[in-house]
Design a protein around this motif. Sequence first.
Motif, PDB file in Angstrom:
ATOM      1  N   ASN A   1      12.727  23.413  12.337  1.00 36.09           N
ATOM      2  CA  ASN A   1      14.022  24.064  12.075  1.00 36.09           C
ATOM      3  C   ASN A   1      15.130  23.425  12.875  1.00 36.09           C
ATOM      4  OD1 ASN A   1      12.821  25.808  10.400  1.00 36.09           O
ATOM      5  ND2 ASN A   1      12.714  27.514  11.860  1.00 36.09           N
ATOM      6  N   ARG A   2      14.802  23.121  14.131  1.00 34.23           N
ATOM      7  CA  ARG A   2      15.829  22.528  14.985  1.00 34.23           C
ATOM      8  C   ARG A   2      16.225  21.146  14.482  1.00 34.23           C
ATOM      9  NH1 ARG A   2      14.395  23.419  21.233  1.00 34.23           N
ATOM     10  NH2 ARG A   2      12.879  25.049  20.927  1.00 34.23           N
ATOM     11  N   LEU A   3      15.218  20.370  14.086  1.00 30.56           N
ATOM     12  CA  LEU A   3      15.538  19.019  13.605  1.00 30.56           C
ATOM     13  C   LEU A   3      16.424  19.103  12.363  1.00 30.56           C
ATOM     14  CD1 LEU A   3      15.262  15.942  13.569  1.00 30.56           C
ATOM     15  CD2 LEU A   3      13.257  16.253  12.103  1.00 30.56           C
ATOM     16  N   TYR A   4      15.979  19.901  11.371  1.00 31.10           N
ATOM     17  CA  TYR A   4      16.749  19.912  10.122  1.00 31.10           C
ATOM     18  C   TYR A   4      18.117  20.555  10.337  1.00 31.10           C
ATOM     19  CZ  TYR A   4      12.577  18.009   8.062  1.00 31.10           C
ATOM     20  OH  TYR A   4      11.519  17.174   7.796  1.00 31.10           O
ATOM     21  N   GLY A   5      18.210  21.481  11.277  1.00 28.32           N
ATOM     22  CA  GLY A   5      19.513  22.050  11.627  1.00 28.32           C
ATOM     23  C   GLY A   5      20.437  20.977  12.191  1.00 28.32           C
ATOM     24  N   ASN A   6      19.905  20.186  13.092  1.00 27.01           N
ATOM     25  CA  ASN A   6      20.712  19.113  13.691  1.00 27.01           C
ATOM     26  C   ASN A   6      21.100  18.066  12.656  1.00 27.01           C
ATOM     27  OD1 ASN A   6      21.071  19.743  16.458  1.00 27.01           O
ATOM     28  ND2 ASN A   6      18.893  19.361  16.780  1.00 27.01           N
ATOM     29  N   LEU A   7      20.129  17.736  11.795  1.00 30.14           N
ATOM     30  CA  LEU A   7      20.439  16.737  10.758  1.00 30.14           C
ATOM     31  C   LEU A   7      21.509  17.270   9.822  1.00 30.14           C
ATOM     32  CD1 LEU A   7      16.843  15.413   9.898  1.00 30.14           C
ATOM     33  CD2 LEU A   7      18.642  14.222  11.182  1.00 30.14           C
ATOM     34  N   GLY A   8      21.421  18.564   9.503  1.00 23.71           N
ATOM     35  CA  GLY A   8      22.425  19.163   8.619  1.00 23.71           C
ATOM     36  C   GLY A   8      23.821  19.089   9.241  1.00 23.71           C
ATOM     37  N   ARG A   9      23.879  19.317  10.534  1.00 27.20           N
ATOM     38  CA  ARG A   9      25.188  19.252  11.204  1.00 27.20           C
ATOM     39  C   ARG A   9      25.756  17.841  11.211  1.00 27.20           C
ATOM     40  NH1 ARG A   9      23.288  23.572  13.898  1.00 27.20           N
ATOM     41  NH2 ARG A   9      21.984  22.430  15.355  1.00 27.20           N
ATOM     42  N   LEU A  10      24.857  16.849  11.187  1.00 30.58           N
ATOM     43  CA  LEU A  10      25.345  15.464  11.222  1.00 30.58           C
ATOM     44  C   LEU A  10      25.795  14.955   9.856  1.00 30.58           C
ATOM     45  CD1 LEU A  10      23.146  13.247  13.545  1.00 30.58           C
ATOM     46  CD2 LEU A  10      25.544  13.821  13.771  1.00 30.58           C
ATOM     47  N   ARG A  11      25.381  15.668   8.815  1.00 31.45           N
ATOM     48  CA  ARG A  11      25.670  15.148   7.466  1.00 31.45           C
ATOM     49  C   ARG A  11      27.168  14.918   7.215  1.00 31.45           C
ATOM     50  NH1 ARG A  11      23.344  17.009   1.648  1.00 31.45           N
ATOM     51  NH2 ARG A  11      23.976  15.109   0.626  1.00 31.45           N
ATOM     52  N   PRO A  12      28.026  15.909   7.480  1.00 31.15           N
ATOM     53  CA  PRO A  12      29.451  15.652   7.236  1.00 31.15           C
ATOM     54  C   PRO A  12      29.998  14.528   8.110  1.00 31.15           C
ATOM     55  CG  PRO A  12      29.092  17.849   8.218  1.00 31.15           C
ATOM     56  CD  PRO A  12      27.751  17.293   7.900  1.00 31.15           C
ATOM     57  N   VAL A  13      29.421  14.383   9.312  1.00 29.73           N
ATOM     58  CA  VAL A  13      29.891  13.294  10.196  1.00 29.73           C
ATOM     59  C   VAL A  13      29.566  11.962   9.538  1.00 29.73           C
ATOM     60  CG1 VAL A  13      29.734  12.309  12.523  1.00 29.73           C
ATOM     61  CG2 VAL A  13      29.333  14.765  12.179  1.00 29.73           C
ATOM     62  N   LYS A  14      28.356  11.882   9.012  1.00 27.77           N
ATOM     63  CA  LYS A  14      27.939  10.636   8.373  1.00 27.77           C
ATOM     64  C   LYS A  14      28.751  10.380   7.095  1.00 27.77           C
ATOM     65  CE  LYS A  14      24.326   7.782   6.871  1.00 27.77           C
ATOM     66  NZ  LYS A  14      23.120   7.142   7.217  1.00 27.77           N
ATOM     67  N   ASP A  15      29.048  11.435   6.360  1.00 27.96           N
ATOM     68  CA  ASP A  15      29.858  11.258   5.146  1.00 27.96           C
ATOM     69  C   ASP A  15      31.203  10.616   5.485  1.00 27.96           C
ATOM     70  OD1 ASP A  15      27.914  12.273   3.573  1.00 27.96           O
ATOM     71  OD2 ASP A  15      28.763  14.302   3.425  1.00 27.96           O
ATOM     72  N   LYS A  16      31.724  10.992   6.648  1.00 21.41           N
ATOM     73  CA  LYS A  16      33.026  10.431   7.054  1.00 21.41           C
ATOM     74  C   LYS A  16      32.889   9.023   7.595  1.00 21.41           C
ATOM     75  CE  LYS A  16      35.727  14.232   8.749  1.00 21.41           C
ATOM     76  NZ  LYS A  16      35.972  14.784  10.056  1.00 21.41           N
ATOM     77  N   HIS A  17      31.700   8.714   8.138  1.00 17.52           N
ATOM     78  CA  HIS A  17      31.478   7.403   8.772  1.00 17.52           C
ATOM     79  C   HIS A  17      30.222   6.799   8.161  1.00 17.52           C
ATOM     80  CE1 HIS A  17      34.373   8.463  11.932  1.00 17.52           C
ATOM     81  NE2 HIS A  17      33.830   9.662  11.833  1.00 17.52           N
ATOM     82  N   PRO A  18      30.315   6.261   6.965  1.00 19.17           N
ATOM     83  CA  PRO A  18      29.110   5.835   6.244  1.00 19.17           C
ATOM     84  C   PRO A  18      28.286   4.777   6.991  1.00 19.17           C
ATOM     85  CG  PRO A  18      31.068   5.748   4.844  1.00 19.17           C
ATOM     86  CD  PRO A  18      31.547   6.038   6.222  1.00 19.17           C
ATOM     87  N   GLY A  19      28.892   4.034   7.896  1.00 21.13           N
ATOM     88  CA  GLY A  19      28.138   2.994   8.629  1.00 21.13           C
ATOM     89  C   GLY A  19      27.209   3.564   9.674  1.00 21.13           C
TER      90      GLY A  19
END
Length: 484
Positions: free
Chosen positions: A44-62
């Motif tokens: 749960n913690r991993l997927y929670g953290n990954l979910g939080r990073l998704r919008p960050v990655k969308d903004k910074h595709p590299g």
Amino acid sequence: MNVHDSERISGLLEQAGYVRAVPTDDTPDIVVFNTCAVRENADNRLYGNLGRLRPVKDKHPGMQIAVGGCLAQKDRGDIVRKAPWVDVVFGTHNIGALPVLLERARHNAAAEVEILESLDVFPSTLPTRRESTYAGWVSISVGCNNTCTFCIVPALRGKEKDRRPGDILSEVRALVDEGVLEVTLLGQNVNSYGVEFGDRYAFGKLLRACGDIDGLERVRFTSPHPKDFTDDVIAAMAETPNVCHSLHMPLQSGSDDVLRAMRRSYRSERYLGIIEKVRAAMPDAAITTDIIVGFPGETEADFQRTLDVVREARFSSAFTFQYSKRPGTPAATMDDQLPKQVVQERYERLVATVEEITWAENKRLVGETVEVLVAIGEGRKDERTGRMSGRARDGRLVHFATETPGGESLAGQIRPGDIVHTTITYAAPHHLNADGALVAHRRTRAGDAAEAGRSPRTPGVLLGLPTIGAPPVAPAPAAGCATH
Ligand code: SF4
């Protein structure tokens, strides 16, 4: 083990040319999660953290996201199925592949999932960026041949692989050359060290060999296993001056029936027998433990046996855990899982008993003068109280005042990694205070390194798995060498 793996990941990435992000950086180029499947709710913690990073990655595709460690070893391709924005998944057996996998994922613009079934290179061949200037971990083995029914480690870390004594001692010497004063020998079961090369006394010999290393002031180890504990280890601890008189030996349960169900093949009598011998050889030894409460089928009588052993063993501290299922372990599917409130209630009684004993044990030290290795991050209230903190030789946490007998404060002069002697004035269940004048302060090379902001690095040239007659493997190149 995982924290030390993270040091290896840092060392590898630095060697490959990456630079650690500082908290003020807006968005790092790479985020690596080193996961632990032993922790509750790790997924749960991993997927929670990954979910939080998704919008960050969308903004910074590299930006690249990598997931390693035990949970990656367990979930493998599921990770990229559940979180397709992850770039790299690597397991516990191929940490060295990370730089190559990142490169490949970038080049192919596709996720890379690489999990090996067994270790091909001992992880200590990898470059390591150490977090501490004064204390370092040194792996002596990885994996475990036991099959404790609550534990996921054997499934994820594989069978025990022992490292050659010469390689271990070379790494210890390399750390000491960098100023490190304290080394913790690390293995899932240090007492079975040597099983691979047929020497059941290898661990005691290793402790004694550490005693010959000039400049090494403290040797610790974790974790021993009561099943494989031999008397020569006690003698080696008692007779080797730089080996600390502290023993963290997991009990898990005081009930023989529960130990049987846990598939831990010692019984409480043997456990207490080891402690008795340790105390006879080292009356000042601090003994700490791990205990699981509420294992499936545990009765009130079983639990009482655990309390009995706790009282008899007189631990100086204990990590106490409420049993909870780990998917993939035999215990997770056992009948007789206990209701949460029963586990909770027993847990509270256990904690109260443990605290009563640890407090009484700590109080015995009031008035004693102890040697403290000054640490970073051990005293959360230090700023407010004006104290500094560190660990005594027996592993106890000590918060100490920094005034000399003449009333001069040495606060600006004592550095993490220095050694002080001080007298205990107050005992709490989990720490000691020393509020009198300092007895002595010794500046050390570890303190110099801390002051200069240098952290020890071991280059990863320290050889591989024990293979007869094979020459040392070359240092890992920037691209990593552990992938084939
Ligand atoms: S000894 Fe038991 S608890 Fe420890 S790592 Fe091995 S299987 Fe897990």
